[in-house]
Write a protein that holds these residues in place. Sequence first.
Motif, PDB file in Angstrom:
ATOM      1  N   ASP A 150       0.809  -1.218   0.000  1.00  0.00           N
ATOM      2  CA  ASP A 150       0.000   0.000   0.000  1.00  0.00           C
ATOM      3  C   ASP A 150       0.844   1.271   0.000  1.00  0.00           C
ATOM      4  OD1 ASP A 150      -2.797  -1.175   0.437  1.00  0.00           O
ATOM      5  OD2 ASP A 150      -1.638  -2.085   2.052  1.00  0.00           O
ATOM      6  N   MET A 151       2.154   1.141  -0.147  1.00  0.00           N
ATOM      7  CA  MET A 151       3.061   2.286  -0.011  1.00  0.00           C
ATOM      8  C   MET A 151       3.795   2.581  -1.316  1.00  0.00           C
ATOM      9  SD  MET A 151       2.757   3.339   3.137  1.00  0.00           S
ATOM     10  CE  MET A 151       4.179   4.443   3.119  1.00  0.00           C
ATOM     11  N   HIS A 152       4.159   3.852  -1.470  1.00  0.00           N
ATOM     12  CA  HIS A 152       4.976   4.332  -2.580  1.00  0.00           C
ATOM     13  C   HIS A 152       6.300   4.833  -2.001  1.00  0.00           C
ATOM     14  CE1 HIS A 152       5.668   5.915  -6.616  1.00  0.00           C
ATOM     15  NE2 HIS A 152       5.965   7.106  -6.124  1.00  0.00           N
ATOM     16  N   PHE A 153       7.399   4.539  -2.673  1.00  0.00           N
ATOM     17  CA  PHE A 153       8.727   4.926  -2.191  1.00  0.00           C
ATOM     18  C   PHE A 153       9.475   5.671  -3.285  1.00  0.00           C
ATOM     19  CE2 PHE A 153       7.435   1.178   0.135  1.00  0.00           C
ATOM     20  CZ  PHE A 153       7.690   1.533   1.458  1.00  0.00           C
ATOM     21  N   VAL A 154      10.261   6.681  -2.879  1.00  0.00           N
ATOM     22  CA  VAL A 154      11.036   7.491  -3.813  1.00  0.00           C
ATOM     23  C   VAL A 154      12.497   7.515  -3.362  1.00  0.00           C
ATOM     24  CG1 VAL A 154      11.416   9.806  -4.744  1.00  0.00           C
ATOM     25  CG2 VAL A 154       9.081   8.967  -4.422  1.00  0.00           C
ATOM     26  N   VAL A 155      13.402   7.262  -4.279  1.00  0.00           N
ATOM     27  CA  VAL A 155      14.845   7.393  -4.052  1.00  0.00           C
ATOM     28  C   VAL A 155      15.326   8.633  -4.804  1.00  0.00           C
ATOM     29  CG1 VAL A 155      17.111   6.359  -4.460  1.00  0.00           C
ATOM     30  CG2 VAL A 155      15.195   4.913  -3.741  1.00  0.00           C
ATOM     31  N   LYS A 197       0.357   6.516   0.156  1.00  0.00           N
ATOM     32  CA  LYS A 197       1.236   7.235   1.073  1.00  0.00           C
ATOM     33  C   LYS A 197       2.685   6.976   0.666  1.00  0.00           C
ATOM     34  CE  LYS A 197      -0.768   5.325   4.706  1.00  0.00           C
ATOM     35  NZ  LYS A 197      -2.017   4.825   4.107  1.00  0.00           N
ATOM     36  N   THR A 198       3.535   7.972   0.829  1.00  0.00           N
ATOM     37  CA  THR A 198       4.870   7.946   0.230  1.00  0.00           C
ATOM     38  C   THR A 198       5.955   8.190   1.271  1.00  0.00           C
ATOM     39  OG1 THR A 198       4.004   8.698  -1.910  1.00  0.00           O
ATOM     40  CG2 THR A 198       6.361   9.036  -1.503  1.00  0.00           C
ATOM     41  N   ILE A 199       7.055   7.449   1.124  1.00  0.00           N
ATOM     42  CA  ILE A 199       8.260   7.662   1.923  1.00  0.00           C
ATOM     43  C   ILE A 199       9.412   7.940   0.964  1.00  0.00           C
ATOM     44  CG2 ILE A 199       9.977   6.498   3.390  1.00  0.00           C
ATOM     45  CD1 ILE A 199       7.652   5.148   4.816  1.00  0.00           C
ATOM     46  N   VAL A 200      10.225   8.942   1.313  1.00  0.00           N
ATOM     47  CA  VAL A 200      11.337   9.388   0.467  1.00  0.00           C
ATOM     48  C   VAL A 200      12.654   9.022   1.137  1.00  0.00           C
ATOM     49  CG1 VAL A 200      12.488  11.410  -0.532  1.00  0.00           C
ATOM     50  CG2 VAL A 200       9.969  11.279  -0.492  1.00  0.00           C
ATOM     51  N   PHE A 201      13.607   8.538   0.341  1.00  0.00           N
ATOM     52  CA  PHE A 201      14.961   8.237   0.809  1.00  0.00           C
ATOM     53  C   PHE A 201      15.933   9.190   0.116  1.00  0.00           C
ATOM     54  CE2 PHE A 201      12.804   4.005   0.902  1.00  0.00           C
ATOM     55  CZ  PHE A 201      12.766   3.849   2.282  1.00  0.00           C
ATOM     56  N   ALA A 202      16.793   9.839   0.910  1.00  0.00           N
ATOM     57  CA  ALA A 202      17.765  10.792   0.373  1.00  0.00           C
ATOM     58  C   ALA A 202      19.078  10.649   1.140  1.00  0.00           C
ATOM     59  CB  ALA A 202      17.230  12.219   0.496  1.00  0.00           C
ATOM     60  N   HIS A 203      20.142  11.245   0.625  1.00  0.00           N
ATOM     61  CA  HIS A 203      21.403  11.277   1.365  1.00  0.00           C
ATOM     62  C   HIS A 203      21.578  12.645   2.020  1.00  0.00           C
ATOM     63  CE1 HIS A 203      25.395  10.393   2.739  1.00  0.00           C
ATOM     64  NE2 HIS A 203      25.891  11.430   2.078  1.00  0.00           N
ATOM     65  N   ASN A 229       0.832  13.718   0.069  1.00  0.00           N
ATOM     66  CA  ASN A 229       0.831  12.295   0.393  1.00  0.00           C
ATOM     67  C   ASN A 229       2.178  11.801   0.920  1.00  0.00           C
ATOM     68  OD1 ASN A 229       2.177  12.601  -2.025  1.00  0.00           O
ATOM     69  ND2 ASN A 229       1.114  10.955  -3.109  1.00  0.00           N
ATOM     70  N   VAL A 230       3.126  12.706   1.167  1.00  0.00           N
ATOM     71  CA  VAL A 230       4.447  12.308   1.665  1.00  0.00           C
ATOM     72  C   VAL A 230       4.407  12.221   3.182  1.00  0.00           C
ATOM     73  CG1 VAL A 230       6.896  12.885   1.795  1.00  0.00           C
ATOM     74  CG2 VAL A 230       5.620  13.340  -0.309  1.00  0.00           C
ATOM     75  N   TRP A 231       4.745  11.057   3.695  1.00  0.00           N
ATOM     76  CA  TRP A 231       4.660  10.756   5.112  1.00  0.00           C
ATOM     77  C   TRP A 231       5.971  11.081   5.829  1.00  0.00           C
ATOM     78  CZ3 TRP A 231       2.447   5.319   6.728  1.00  0.00           C
ATOM     79  CH2 TRP A 231       2.153   5.315   8.100  1.00  0.00           C
ATOM     80  N   ALA A 232       7.107  10.643   5.235  1.00  0.00           N
ATOM     81  CA  ALA A 232       8.391  10.789   5.914  1.00  0.00           C
ATOM     82  C   ALA A 232       9.528  10.811   4.908  1.00  0.00           C
ATOM     83  CB  ALA A 232       8.604   9.658   6.914  1.00  0.00           C
TER      84      ALA A 232
END
Length: 293
Positions: A150-155, A197-203, A229-232
């Motif tokens: 149920d989740m969307h993820f962004v790198v 709902k979306t979680i983002v990964f960054a450096h 819709n960005v959660w964290a």
Amino acid sequence: MTNRNHSRRAFLQQGSLVLTGAACFPTGFLHAEENPTMLRVGMMTDMHYADKDPAGTRYYRETLAKLAEASEKLGSQKLDFLVELGDFIDAADSVETERGYLNTIAKPFAEICKDRHYVLGNHCVDTLTKEEFLGGVEQERSFYSFDRGDMHFVVLDACFKSDGTPYGRKNFVWTDANIPAEELEWLSADLKETKKKTIVFAHQRLDNEGNHAVKNSPEVRKVLQEAGNVWAVFQGHSHANDYHEVEGIHYCTMRAMVEKSGPSNNGFSLLEIDPRGVLTVKGFRDQADYQWS
């Protein structure tokens, strides 16, 4: 030991105080399904592996032993996927040496989980090009998105100079980190296309301004906030536990694995995602714990 435990409690209290009563999503957003799938994600950052002597508080060779502990702990958790938030390796004087660092650390990391995602850090592409680093970890792109349950993820990839030139071959200053216009346009379109709902990964950090931050972080935050819709956001780069809530989005900076000597100074985490509205970060060793709802 006492100081470290006190620090962990402080972060828990901060997270609880900031998040009490916070509404991250529109009414009804948390109840799309009665029984959504719980996701389990392994996370670690700033491993800086290199076969060289310690420098300051960074113990490069010890990353292998710290990774072995992380492999033991996370390998038993039935992870859905594993994320490394950048600076997987440290800089080297030659392409051959840096490739050697990458080959050495990539194998034990890959054994933890088949589904892996690598965020580019400035040290990953100090001597190598992005294509060389990505080839070494068998990843096609430096920025992209994907769905799990149920989740969307962004790198994201902020390893670009102000003029849009990608990092590589020692052509940059590490404080000049940017999300270029093309990537920002892609991010905006990607977030508009999903209802998940979306979680983002960054450096590099997106929650503030300064040497460790993406230079155009206010523009990036605006895109994240307007999407709704960005959660964290989980990020690394500045090496210490830190947390900020900005306009309803949780920005969590993770503890670097390379910092300080000995097993007790390790840091990695298990992220548990309940799409109904609970994120739990279970920190190991010096990584702080969080729970947000």
